[in-house]
Design an enzyme around this catalytic site. Structure first.
Site, PDB file in Angstrom:
ATOM      1  N   CYS A   5       0.834  -1.200   0.000  1.00 39.96           N
ATOM      2  CA  CYS A   5       0.000   0.000   0.000  1.00 39.96           C
ATOM      3  C   CYS A   5       0.871   1.254   0.000  1.00 39.96           C
ATOM      4  O   CYS A   5       0.640   2.190  -0.773  1.00 39.96           O
ATOM      5  CB  CYS A   5      -0.932  -0.005   1.219  1.00 39.96           C
ATOM      6  N   CYS A   6       1.899   1.282   0.847  1.00 37.64           N
ATOM      7  CA  CYS A   6       2.818   2.422   0.889  1.00 37.64           C
ATOM      8  C   CYS A   6       3.563   2.579  -0.437  1.00 37.64           C
ATOM      9  O   CYS A   6       3.807   3.692  -0.896  1.00 37.64           O
ATOM     10  CB  CYS A   6       3.822   2.247   2.020  1.00 37.64           C
TER      11      CYS A   6
ATOM     12  N   CYS B  64      -1.373   8.373   6.995  1.00 42.63           N
ATOM     13  CA  CYS B  64      -2.726   8.037   6.554  1.00 42.63           C
ATOM     14  C   CYS B  64      -3.590   7.668   7.765  1.00 42.63           C
ATOM     15  O   CYS B  64      -3.099   7.089   8.738  1.00 42.63           O
ATOM     16  CB  CYS B  64      -2.686   6.867   5.576  1.00 42.63           C
TER      17      CYS B  64
ATOM     18  N   CYS C 286       7.526   3.957   6.123  1.00 43.68           N
ATOM     19  CA  CYS C 286       6.789   3.665   4.894  1.00 43.68           C
ATOM     20  C   CYS C 286       7.704   3.145   3.791  1.00 43.68           C
ATOM     21  O   CYS C 286       7.264   2.541   2.833  1.00 43.68           O
ATOM     22  CB  CYS C 286       6.049   4.905   4.402  1.00 43.68           C
TER      23      CYS C 286
ATOM     24  N   CYS D  73      -3.634   4.051   9.221  1.00 45.07           N
ATOM     25  CA  CYS D  73      -2.415   3.482   9.824  1.00 45.07           C
ATOM     26  C   CYS D  73      -1.773   4.389  10.864  1.00 45.07           C
ATOM     27  O   CYS D  73      -0.596   4.208  11.203  1.00 45.07           O
ATOM     28  CB  CYS D  73      -1.397   3.164   8.722  1.00 45.07           C
TER      29      CYS D  73
END
Length: 236
Positions: free
Chosen positions: A123-124, A206, A232, A209
């Site tokens: 995702c990062c 985000c 990240c 998280c």
């Protein structure tokens, strides 16, 4: 514009840190960086507390400097509100909002819902690493707000650092600043900041998280809590 990495690049950075920059202040480092790279350096601002300090210092050293903000599309509403304030306060800077190539819906279709829970590294990568990589390809160097006090993984950060991940040079003017130093500067210069900082969010990413921290916890403990992850990937 990418740098070919070899031992000589690391040695050159070490030499500059030890001789030219060792006793310099943050604003001295920025003057050196813009003198060295001019338009070929960009500040990647996360809008954290350190970011407010650097935006103010950069505006004094290099009006019109290039700044990018990575909009993962998963930021807190408070972060987007701060972005609007920053764009007004530092209108002399060239601030660009960079978004991922893949939308939230496309990510869900390709990787499933809530990728940040199942595979936060991917995702990062999709929402931060790849967009930044694309932007940094246009520059020789970039500026970051890393401080040595932030975490064990950052304790050896230098003023200038070879960044093999992005084939660039990473400039970190605030390495010797403490959290108190950052807030003293923000208060003295009446700078805008993310109001989540007032709710025990020292490091803000985000909303999926990021959580608040308790007194005595490391400032990075609120990021990816319970996932065995504290970075990240931008600063590994």
């Amino acid at each position: 514009m990418s740098i070919v990495y070899s031992d000589s690049v690391y040695k050159e950075c070490d030499q500059i840190n030890e001789t030219e920059l060792q006793e310099k202040t943050a604003i001295d480092i920025l003057r050196w960086a813009y003198g060295m790279y001019d338009d070929n350096i960009v500040y990647a601002c996360s809008l954290g507390a350190e970011g407010m300090v650097l935006l103010d210092l950069i505006s004094k050293v290099q009006p019109g400097a290039n700044v990018i903000f990575l909009d993962t599309e998963f930021h807190f509403q408070e972060t987007y509100q701060l972005l609007e304030k920053v764009q007004k306060r530092f209108s002399q800077l060239s601030i660009h909002v960079v978004k991922p190539r893949i939308s939230q819906d496309e990510q869900s279709k390709q990787y499933g819902d809530e990728l940040w829970k199942k595979d936060p590294d991917t995702c990062c990568s999709l929402r931060k690493m790849m967009p930044l990589e694309k932007e940094l390809a246009h520059y020789d160097a970039w500026i970051s707000g890393l401080r040595r006090e932030q975490s064990p993984s950052r304790k050896n950060t230098q003023f200038i650092n070879p960044d093999a991940r992005f084939k660039s040079i990473k400039v970190c003017p605030l390495i010797h600043w403490t959290w108190d130093d950052v807030w003293a500067y923000i208060t003295t210069h009446d700078l805008p900041y993310n109001t989540l900082h007032d709710q025990n969010y020292p490091s803000i990413g985000c909303f999926h998280c990021t959580t608040a921290v308790t007194d005595g916890e490391d400032g990075r403990n609120g990021r990816w809590k319970g996932m065995g992850k504290t970075e990240c990937g931008l600063h590994r």
